[in-house]
Write a protein that holds these residues in place. Structure first.
Motif, PDB file in Angstrom:
ATOM      1  N   PRO A 338      62.149 -24.369  38.206  1.00 18.46           N
ATOM      2  CA  PRO A 338      62.909 -23.128  37.669  1.00 18.46           C
ATOM      3  C   PRO A 338      64.420 -23.433  37.830  1.00 18.46           C
ATOM      4  N   GLU A 339      64.809 -23.988  39.147  1.00 19.56           N
ATOM      5  CA  GLU A 339      66.122 -23.985  39.529  1.00 19.56           C
ATOM      6  C   GLU A 339      66.651 -25.242  39.031  1.00 19.56           C
ATOM      7  N   LEU A 340      65.994 -26.478  38.907  1.00 22.14           N
ATOM      8  CA  LEU A 340      66.466 -27.615  38.629  1.00 22.14           C
ATOM      9  C   LEU A 340      66.700 -27.616  37.188  1.00 22.14           C
ATOM     10  N   PHE A 341      65.731 -27.029  36.381  1.00 24.55           N
ATOM     11  CA  PHE A 341      65.789 -26.827  34.785  1.00 24.55           C
ATOM     12  C   PHE A 341      66.225 -25.463  34.315  1.00 24.55           C
ATOM     13  N   PRO A 342      67.164 -24.966  34.625  1.00 20.34           N
ATOM     14  CA  PRO A 342      67.433 -23.407  34.591  1.00 20.34           C
ATOM     15  C   PRO A 342      67.309 -23.034  32.793  1.00 20.34           C
ATOM     16  N   ASN A 343      67.724 -24.078  32.094  1.00 20.30           N
ATOM     17  CA  ASN A 343      67.479 -23.711  30.693  1.00 20.30           C
ATOM     18  C   ASN A 343      66.180 -23.772  29.960  1.00 20.30           C
ATOM     19  N   LEU A 344      65.206 -24.360  30.468  1.00 25.89           N
ATOM     20  CA  LEU A 344      64.019 -24.822  30.144  1.00 25.89           C
ATOM     21  C   LEU A 344      62.857 -23.388  30.120  1.00 25.89           C
ATOM     22  N   ASP A 345      62.087 -23.312  29.099  1.00 24.10           N
ATOM     23  CA  ASP A 345      61.111 -21.916  29.372  1.00 24.10           C
ATOM     24  C   ASP A 345      59.666 -22.412  29.748  1.00 24.10           C
ATOM     25  N   LYS A 346      59.337 -23.644  29.320  1.00 20.91           N
ATOM     26  CA  LYS A 346      57.833 -24.153  29.427  1.00 20.91           C
ATOM     27  C   LYS A 346      57.885 -25.584  29.323  1.00 20.91           C
ATOM     28  N   VAL A 347      57.300 -26.197  30.473  1.00 28.54           N
ATOM     29  CA  VAL A 347      57.318 -27.603  30.879  1.00 28.54           C
ATOM     30  C   VAL A 347      55.760 -27.993  31.269  1.00 28.54           C
ATOM     31  N   VAL A 348      55.606 -29.286  30.886  1.00 28.24           N
ATOM     32  CA  VAL A 348      54.410 -30.005  31.477  1.00 28.24           C
ATOM     33  C   VAL A 348      54.812 -30.908  32.507  1.00 28.24           C
ATOM     34  N   PHE A 349      54.206 -30.739  33.708  1.00 31.88           N
ATOM     35  CA  PHE A 349      54.720 -31.625  34.999  1.00 31.88           C
ATOM     36  C   PHE A 349      53.374 -32.646  35.146  1.00 31.88           C
ATOM     37  N   LEU A 350      53.911 -33.994  35.308  1.00 34.17           N
ATOM     38  CA  LEU A 350      52.955 -35.100  35.314  1.00 34.17           C
ATOM     39  C   LEU A 350      53.069 -35.581  36.523  1.00 34.17           C
ATOM     40  N   ASP A 351      52.240 -36.144  37.275  1.00 37.00           N
ATOM     41  CA  ASP A 351      52.109 -37.123  38.359  1.00 37.00           C
ATOM     42  C   ASP A 351      52.158 -38.442  37.809  1.00 37.00           C
ATOM     43  N   ASP A 352      52.614 -39.490  38.772  1.00 38.41           N
ATOM     44  CA  ASP A 352      52.725 -40.863  38.159  1.00 38.41           C
ATOM     45  C   ASP A 352      51.796 -41.616  38.218  1.00 38.41           C
ATOM     46  N   ASP A 353      50.450 -41.093  38.712  1.00 37.42           N
ATOM     47  CA  ASP A 353      49.150 -41.945  38.520  1.00 37.42           C
ATOM     48  C   ASP A 353      48.414 -41.347  37.643  1.00 37.42           C
ATOM     49  N   VAL A 354      48.870 -40.844  36.375  1.00 28.77           N
ATOM     50  CA  VAL A 354      48.030 -40.649  35.428  1.00 28.77           C
ATOM     51  C   VAL A 354      48.338 -41.527  33.962  1.00 28.77           C
ATOM     52  N   VAL A 355      47.487 -41.467  33.052  1.00 29.44           N
ATOM     53  CA  VAL A 355      47.526 -41.974  31.812  1.00 29.44           C
ATOM     54  C   VAL A 355      47.182 -40.982  30.694  1.00 29.44           C
ATOM     55  N   ILE A 356      48.003 -40.618  29.635  1.00 31.22           N
ATOM     56  CA  ILE A 356      47.790 -39.869  28.522  1.00 31.22           C
ATOM     57  C   ILE A 356      47.224 -40.345  27.581  1.00 31.22           C
TER      58      ILE A 356
END
Length: 542
Positions: A338-356
């Motif tokens: 919330p502090e690093l992206f103060p202007n965003l409302d909704k995000v998806v956080f991903l780990d680096d060991d995933v495949v979409i």
């Protein structure tokens, strides 16, 4: 054998030759005996006499052993007359069990010389005329020695696997070096990401914003490209990649030279965030620099460990908990979104060991019902490694603070693919709770929990979790070989959480294609991918 009939015809006696035993004596009532009765009696005697003869022979033979009773005869002859087999084999088994129990209760002598193989044991038994007890004792000693060697081998294997999982493969290290060199010498590798005209999109909430925190360039490429390739509307995708200072140049060069249009990619180093100061993250500063903590994660993992009372699985879990990544600032950054992206409302956080593998845009349509974190729960599966986790699997409930505030049966949830409602998050004290419990664990010398960033998050997000369907996020591809391949193919996101990452040699071969297929698609698309791959090979050969 003698047959004696009394003069009065009222008794009939059958006795042995020595007259010692009356084998049979029949008394007849004092009345007239008809010929028919006498005839029937003779018939019965004719039937019994052969058996009487046999009994007499047995008595004679057993005379030496003083077996002079029908009880003795019954015990010896009864089973044979009833057609039962000889019980000598059963007696042998019982005697053998008795010997085994004796050997099991005894202590193996110190300095006993053991044969190297079973064949050698048999040979020594024949040559030295071992009795059964000695043979059983030697066999037990050999088995215990073999068990110790197997345990030691298993622990060595786990240690080697831990070191392999914690290290950086040479190819990835070389790739990062070559990309860093490219960043310093190639203007195209330094071009602004994204281009100036697209900067407003970085805070536009009509786009789908993904956040990825990693220092692994190749892994980041797979995550970003798999998301773009799987999306039905890739032009709506914005990736915010956060990396550390040493990896920033290489990460920036990679995505500058390998654009993923129409998606937008931003690369930022932690040193470029003004908010990430020592004043705002004092606990994490302590975690990274505390000597005791660093020694716990980077020191000798065998020192002080009582392996004799530890199972290999428990040891593996302890090693996993001591992965150096757990004291990395990159691994804790998600608590500051919330502090690093103060202007965003909704995000998806991903780990680096995933495949979409599926379009993730429907995630933004999920109603979290006032909750902060949309996550897959990990307490409703059958496998022991991943999907059967409760709070008792992460916390030490013998600690009074843990026992007072937490429920051991509460369901756990997973990091790796999370939907965060940042607007709701900003109204909570999640970050402060996270810091408080980190401090308490530091004060207790890490006795409250051992495993990285998830335990304090389980506490901080308590009451703020909205469960989502497990098909969105399949875990465990880095833990277990028995992963259901068909289920993995259907999952929206597959997660290689665990030590066996797909970019490592210890990765599971049958699960690696889900990850490497992204590389194949990138290769077919051409661009500078092949050039960078050649750079990596050249680095390895230098």
């Amino acid at each position: 054998m003698q047959l004696h009939v009394s003069p009065s015809m009222r008794s009939l006696t059958i006795s042995s030759n020595n007259g010692f035993i009356d084998l049979m004596k029949i008394k007849v009532a004092a009345r007239h005996i008809s010929y028919r009765t006498l005839f029937h009696t003779i018939l019965i005697l004719a039937f019994l006499l052969p058996f009487v003869f046999i009994l007499t022979a047995i008595v004679t033979l057993e005379g030496v052993n003083k077996c002079s009773s029908f009880d003795c005869l019954g015990r010896r002859l009864g089973p044979r007359l009833l057609g039962r087999v000889d019980d000598s084999g059963q007696r042998l088994v019982k005697d053998f069990y008795k010997i085994l129990n004796q050997v099991n209760a005894e202590k193996i002598p110190d300095g006993i010389k053991l044969p190297d193989s079973f064949n050698q044991l048999v040979s020594e038994m024949k040559n030295n005329q071992y009795d059964a007890k000695t043979f059983a004792l030697m066999l037990r000693a050999m088995m215990e020695k073999l068990e110790r060697e197997i345990r030691e081998s298993k622990f060595s294997e786990l240690m080697n696997k831990h070191f392999a999982a914690s290290s950086i493969p040479k190819g990835l290290y070389c790739l990062s070096l070559r990309l860093t060199d490219e960043y310093s010498s190639n203007a195209h590798a330094r071009r602004q990401l994204p281009s100036p005209e697209l900067l407003p999109v970085l805070s536009n909430n009509s786009y789908h914003h993904f956040i990825l925190s990693t220092d692994n360039i190749l892994a980041a490429s797979v995550v970003v490209n798999s998301a773009v390739q799987s999306s039905l509307r890739p032009e709506k995708i914005v990736f915010h990649i956060i990396t550390d200072k040493k990896t920033y140049a290489g990460m920036h060069a990679w995505f500058a030279l390998n654009p993923v249009s129409p998606a937008i990619v931003e690369v930022k180093g932690v040193h470029q965030f003004d908010w990430l100061t020592r004043e705002n993250v004092p606990v994490l500063e302590a975690v990274e620099n505390h000597h005791g903590i660093r020694n716990y994660y980077h020191g000798n993992h065998l020192a002080g460990a009582n392996l004799s009372n530890t199972t290999p699985r428990t040891f593996a879990s302890k090693l996993q908990a001591r992965s150096p990544k757990y004291i990395s600032l990159l691994n804790h950054l998600r608590i500051y979104l919330p502090e690093l992206f103060p202007n965003l409302d909704k995000v998806v956080f991903l780990d680096d060991d995933v495949v979409i593998q599926r379009d993730l845009s429907p995630l933004w349509e999920i109603d979290l019902w006032g909750k902060v974190n949309g996550a897959v729960e990990t307490c409703k599966g059958e496998d022991e490694w991943v999907m059967s986790k409760h709070f008792r699997n992460y916390f030490n409930f013998s600690h009074p603070l843990i026992a007072k505030h937490l429920d051991p049966d509460e369901c756990a949830w997973a990091y790796g693919m999370n939907i965060f409602d940042l607007r709701t998050w900003r109204k909570t004290n999640i970050r402060e709770t996270y810091h408080y419990w980190l401090k308490e664990n530091l004060k207790s010398n890490l006795t409250m929990w051992k495993l990285g960033t998830l335990p304090p998050a389980l506490i901080a997000f308590k009451g703020h979790i909205h469960p989502i369907d497990p098909s969105w996020h399949m875990l465990g591809l880095g833990y277990q070989t028995k992963t259901n391949i068909e289920k993995a193919k259907r999952a929206a996101v597959i997660h290689y959480n665990g030590q066996s990452k797909p970019w490592l040699q210890i990765g599971f071969e049958h699960l690696r294609p889900f990850w490497t297929k992204i590389h194949v698609l990138l290769f077919l698309q051409g661009g500078s991918w092949l050039i960078l791959l050649v750079f990596g090979i050249r680095c390895e050969n230098t």
